[in-house]
Design a protein around this motif. Structure first.
Motif, mmCIF file in Angstrom:
data_model
loop_
_atom_site.group_PDB
_atom_site.id
_atom_site.type_symbol
_atom_site.label_atom_id
_atom_site.label_comp_id
_atom_site.label_asym_id
_atom_site.label_seq_id
_atom_site.Cartn_x
_atom_site.Cartn_y
_atom_site.Cartn_z
ATOM 1 N N LEU A 103 -43.984 3.147 -29.035
ATOM 2 C CA LEU A 103 -43.083 3.621 -27.981
ATOM 3 C C LEU A 103 -43.400 2.957 -26.645
ATOM 4 C CD1 LEU A 103 -42.844 7.425 -28.859
ATOM 5 C CD2 LEU A 103 -41.091 5.671 -29.176
ATOM 6 N N LEU A 104 -44.680 2.738 -26.358
ATOM 7 C CA LEU A 104 -45.051 2.037 -25.126
ATOM 8 C C LEU A 104 -44.503 0.604 -25.117
ATOM 9 C CD1 LEU A 104 -48.761 3.148 -24.542
ATOM 10 C CD2 LEU A 104 -46.800 3.625 -23.064
ATOM 11 N N LEU A 105 -44.646 -0.090 -26.246
ATOM 12 C CA LEU A 105 -44.181 -1.473 -26.320
ATOM 13 C C LEU A 105 -42.661 -1.563 -26.209
ATOM 14 C CD1 LEU A 105 -46.530 -2.776 -29.164
ATOM 15 C CD2 LEU A 105 -46.731 -3.214 -26.720
ATOM 16 N N SER A 106 -41.962 -0.706 -26.982
ATOM 17 C CA SER A 106 -40.493 -0.757 -26.943
ATOM 18 C C SER A 106 -39.961 -0.254 -25.594
ATOM 19 C CB SER A 106 -39.907 0.077 -28.080
ATOM 20 O OG SER A 106 -40.277 1.443 -27.946
ATOM 21 N N GLY A 107 -40.594 0.770 -25.018
ATOM 22 C CA GLY A 107 -40.155 1.301 -23.728
ATOM 23 C C GLY A 107 -40.321 0.293 -22.612
ATOM 24 N N SER A 108 -41.441 -0.448 -22.632
ATOM 25 C CA SER A 108 -41.657 -1.455 -21.589
ATOM 26 C C SER A 108 -40.628 -2.572 -21.688
ATOM 27 C CB SER A 108 -43.070 -2.027 -21.702
ATOM 28 O OG SER A 108 -43.251 -2.665 -22.961
ATOM 29 N N ALA A 109 -40.294 -2.999 -22.915
ATOM 30 C CA ALA A 109 -39.281 -4.043 -23.087
ATOM 31 C C ALA A 109 -37.910 -3.550 -22.628
ATOM 32 C CB ALA A 109 -39.238 -4.487 -24.542
ATOM 33 N N LEU A 110 -37.608 -2.271 -22.895
ATOM 34 C CA LEU A 110 -36.327 -1.701 -22.486
ATOM 35 C C LEU A 110 -36.225 -1.620 -20.962
ATOM 36 C CD1 LEU A 110 -33.654 -0.378 -23.340
ATOM 37 C CD2 LEU A 110 -34.879 1.820 -23.392
ATOM 38 N N ILE A 111 -37.306 -1.174 -20.304
ATOM 39 C CA ILE A 111 -37.301 -1.085 -18.830
ATOM 40 C C ILE A 111 -37.193 -2.466 -18.207
ATOM 41 C CG2 ILE A 111 -38.693 -0.413 -16.836
ATOM 42 C CD1 ILE A 111 -39.840 1.841 -18.543
ATOM 43 N N ASP A 112 -37.914 -3.425 -18.801
ATOM 44 C CA ASP A 112 -37.864 -4.786 -18.261
ATOM 45 C C ASP A 112 -36.454 -5.367 -18.391
ATOM 46 O OD1 ASP A 112 -39.635 -7.150 -17.318
ATOM 47 O OD2 ASP A 112 -38.411 -7.992 -18.934
ATOM 48 N N ALA A 113 -35.790 -5.141 -19.526
ATOM 49 C CA ALA A 113 -34.428 -5.652 -19.706
ATOM 50 C C ALA A 113 -33.456 -4.979 -18.745
ATOM 51 C CB ALA A 113 -33.987 -5.446 -21.151
ATOM 52 N N GLY A 114 -33.698 -3.696 -18.445
ATOM 53 C CA GLY A 114 -32.780 -2.979 -17.552
ATOM 54 C C GLY A 114 -33.029 -3.229 -16.083
ATOM 55 N N SER A 115 -34.193 -3.847 -15.748
ATOM 56 C CA SER A 115 -34.513 -4.054 -14.325
ATOM 57 C C SER A 115 -33.550 -5.039 -13.657
ATOM 58 C CB SER A 115 -35.956 -4.555 -14.191
ATOM 59 O OG SER A 115 -36.104 -5.828 -14.802
ATOM 60 N N ARG A 116 -32.982 -5.976 -14.453
ATOM 61 C CA ARG A 116 -32.089 -6.956 -13.819
ATOM 62 C C ARG A 116 -30.734 -6.378 -13.468
ATOM 63 N NH1 ARG A 116 -28.440 -9.909 -17.002
ATOM 64 N NH2 ARG A 116 -28.279 -9.277 -19.188
ATOM 65 N N PHE A 117 -30.432 -5.172 -13.942
ATOM 66 C CA PHE A 117 -29.163 -4.536 -13.598
ATOM 67 C C PHE A 117 -29.269 -3.651 -12.350
ATOM 68 C CE2 PHE A 117 -29.011 -5.235 -18.221
ATOM 69 C CZ PHE A 117 -27.862 -6.009 -18.312
ATOM 70 N N ILE A 118 -30.445 -3.573 -11.752
ATOM 71 C CA ILE A 118 -30.629 -2.786 -10.532
ATOM 72 C C ILE A 118 -30.102 -3.593 -9.349
ATOM 73 C CG2 ILE A 118 -32.326 -1.685 -9.030
ATOM 74 C CD1 ILE A 118 -34.074 -1.247 -11.457
ATOM 75 N N PRO A 119 -29.208 -3.023 -8.547
ATOM 76 C CA PRO A 119 -28.593 -3.789 -7.437
ATOM 77 C C PRO A 119 -29.595 -4.280 -6.415
ATOM 78 C CG PRO A 119 -27.345 -1.797 -7.899
ATOM 79 C CD PRO A 119 -28.620 -1.692 -8.678
ATOM 80 N N ASN A 120 -30.553 -3.430 -6.064
ATOM 81 C CA ASN A 120 -31.563 -3.815 -5.075
ATOM 82 C C ASN A 120 -32.592 -4.718 -5.746
ATOM 83 O OD1 ASN A 120 -33.786 -3.884 -3.264
ATOM 84 N ND2 ASN A 120 -33.027 -2.014 -2.293
ATOM 85 N N GLU A 121 -32.708 -5.957 -5.284
ATOM 86 C CA GLU A 121 -33.576 -6.927 -5.942
ATOM 87 C C GLU A 121 -35.046 -6.533 -5.836
ATOM 88 O OE1 GLU A 121 -34.555 -11.730 -5.787
ATOM 89 O OE2 GLU A 121 -32.921 -10.878 -4.585
ATOM 90 N N GLN A 122 -35.450 -6.018 -4.637
ATOM 91 C CA GLN A 122 -36.854 -5.634 -4.474
ATOM 92 C C GLN A 122 -37.229 -4.480 -5.407
ATOM 93 O OE1 GLN A 122 -37.567 -4.838 -0.330
ATOM 94 N NE2 GLN A 122 -37.683 -7.030 0.217
ATOM 95 N N VAL A 123 -36.311 -3.487 -5.507
ATOM 96 C CA VAL A 123 -36.573 -2.363 -6.416
ATOM 97 C C VAL A 123 -36.630 -2.865 -7.850
ATOM 98 C CG1 VAL A 123 -35.688 -0.178 -7.302
ATOM 99 C CG2 VAL A 123 -35.539 -0.696 -4.860
ATOM 100 N N GLY A 124 -35.740 -3.793 -8.202
ATOM 101 C CA GLY A 124 -35.744 -4.354 -9.541
ATOM 102 C C GLY A 124 -37.039 -5.065 -9.862
#
Length: 501
Positions: A51-72
């Motif tokens: 779950l840690l491995l899959s969750g980290s990959a999921l969060i990393d893939a979703g970070s590029r959809f965050i509008p604020n680049e610094q927050v992403g």
């Protein structure tokens, strides 16, 4: 789009961003499938790691959809840290599984402690490289915080370090029976706070590690454990006779080890008895209560059978003559019962009352417990037994050493008569199946009978020889007794020689 730290570590920065997202999606899928596969199984890798491995990959893939680049970017860094946590867990779990292959799980304290240290190092490195936080300032702050926390959690920390020392010292293994203070049980394993043991009552105890570390620890997994029973025996019984009786009964208890041999020690002279310590060894401490019950029960039967008294304190003794008539009446009734039992035997049934009374004074009533041996093949036979109640098994050994069941006997059946009449070693063994009461007869009464009534010996010999032939055929396929004039004449000659009539 700039690759995230996780993508750079995985070597995905050279790929197109859509392809990078696809690879991370595959990693998420494999992580979820792995967590589902091991969710209810005792595997080297736990579902939390996947779950840690899959969750980290999921969060990393979703970070590029965050509008604020610094927050992403911060979210991507968090995903990177989370992925490293999963990798650390994965490596340590595999190493733990390899080092403990084929062994029972013992303790996770060392692995968990190493995991925390590595996680702390990862966090410190990420904070310094990505956030510009100085490690020295963090260490100063955490040191003050750790001091305050240490004072507040002294007992908890004591249990943790005690558990760590127990894991490194290995004073016991899973499955060992231990005693610490008044806690007795079988070890399951060591956790951060407590050691888990299971008692004989199936109670799960969580004993604090600090309690076990401070107290004297008894470990019963040493190959064998010595247990003992104390009993008081009358002064009228010679100690060597007591020792012989007790050692014989211990030999028939299968859980009692032959090496080291049992001991019977005359230990102390009490006001009304000699105190004996009966010491014996068992291989499994978990069976200690059942073995003690078997030994104590067999001891009662053996002492009663040999008329060995277990005395109790007596303060006043009243001697009265008024009960003499009652005693004589009871003796007469007991004699009638014995004569009735003796007439149950086919080769005693034809004796007259005056002939039968010659045997009564030498008769004794004995008791055996289930599983006890009445006679053993190869021993000298100086008595025979008539079953009054209960059941017993007759068995022997064939020429090739195989144990063979011969018969199951009950009320009115005689055993041991051939050895008694001939003086030959017993040719079969007899073991009680249930609690057994028997009449034991020795040679003295038959010597008196045959001298006064020689004709009784001939009729008795014919019946015994015919009975014994069937028993021998089951063991040796029809061998004769010695081939000299048939078994009837051979037996009668043996009886004349032994009883001198």
């Amino acid at each position: 789009m700039v690759p995230t730290p996780l993508q750079s570590m995985l070597g995905l920065d050279a790929l197109h961003r859509d392809l990078r997202t696809l690879v991370e999606s595959v990693l998420v899928l494999f992580g979820l499938l792995g967590a589902f596969a091991v969710r209810r199984r005792k595997r080297a890798v736990t579902a939390t790691t996947f779950l840690l491995l899959s969750g980290s990959a999921l969060i990393d893939a979703g970070s590029r959809f965050i509008p604020n680049e610094q927050v992403g970017q911060k979210v991507a860094v968090a995903a990177f840290v989370l992925f490293l946590f999963g990798v650390i867990r994965l490596v340590l779990e595999f190493v733990d599984a390899i080092t403990r292959r084929g062994k029972v799980h013992f303790s996770t304290i060392g692995k968990d402690l190493l995991m925390l240290v590595l996680w702390f190092v990862v966090v410190m490195v990420v904070l310094y490289t990505d956030f510009g936080v100085q490690p020295l300032s963090i260490l100063t702050t955490t040191t003050v915080f750790a001091a305050v926390l240490g004072f507040a959690l002294q007992e908890t920390l004591g249990n943790i370090f005690s558990g760590l020392s127990l894991s490194m010292g290995r004073p016991f293994d899973p499955g060992d029976w231990i005693r610490s203070g008044h806690y007795v049980g079988q070890v399951n394993g060591i956790a951060w706070r407590a050691t888990t043991i299971v008692t004989r009552a199936n109670e799960r105890l969580e004993v604090p590690n600090s309690v076990i570390a401070k107290d004297v620890l008894f470990n019963y997994a040493t190959g064998h454990v010595v247990d003992e029973i104390t009993v008081g025996i009358s002064y009228s019984v010679p100690p060597n006779h007591v020792r012989e009786v007790v050692l014989t009964l211990l030999h028939d208890v299968p859980q009692v080890l032959r090496d080291p041999p049992p001991e019977v020690l005359a230990w102390d002279y009490l006001d009304f008895a000699i105190q004996y310590r009966i010491k014996y060894s068992i291989a499994d401490y978990g069976a200690q209560e059942h073995v003690r019950d078997r030994v104590a029960s067999s001891l009662w039967y053996a002492l009663r059978r040999h008329r060995i008294e277990i005395p109790f304190p007596t303060r006043t003794v009243h001697v009265r003559d008024a009960g003499r008539d009652e005693d004589e009446a009871a003796d007469a009734e007991f004699e009638r019962e014995l004569m009735t039992d003796l007439r149950q035997v086919d080769w005693l049934r034809g004796l007259r009352d005056d002939e039968l009374r010659l045997l009564v004074p030498t008769v004794s009533v004995r008791q055996f417990g289930a599983g006890e041996m009445l006679v053993r093949a190869g021993e000298a036979g100086e008595s025979m037994f008539i079953v009054r109640s209960g059941r017993a098994e007759v068995f022997g050994q064939t020429a090739d050493g195989q144990v063979r069941h011969i018969a199951e006997i009950g009320r009115g059946v005689v055993t041991g008569e051939m050895a008694l009449m001939t003086g030959e070693p017993r040719n079969a063994s007899v073991r009680a199946i249930t609690d057994l009461e028997v009449i034991e007869m020795d040679r003295e009464g038959f010597t008196r009978l045959f001298k006064e009534h020689p004709d009784a010996a001939a009729s008795i010999g014919d019946i015994i020889a015919a009975r014994n032939r069937d028993r021998l055929e089951k063991l040796s396929s029809g061998d004769t007794l010695d081939g000299k004039g048939g078994p009837h004449r051979w037996l009668l000659n043996k009886m004349r020689e032994l009883f001198d009539f």
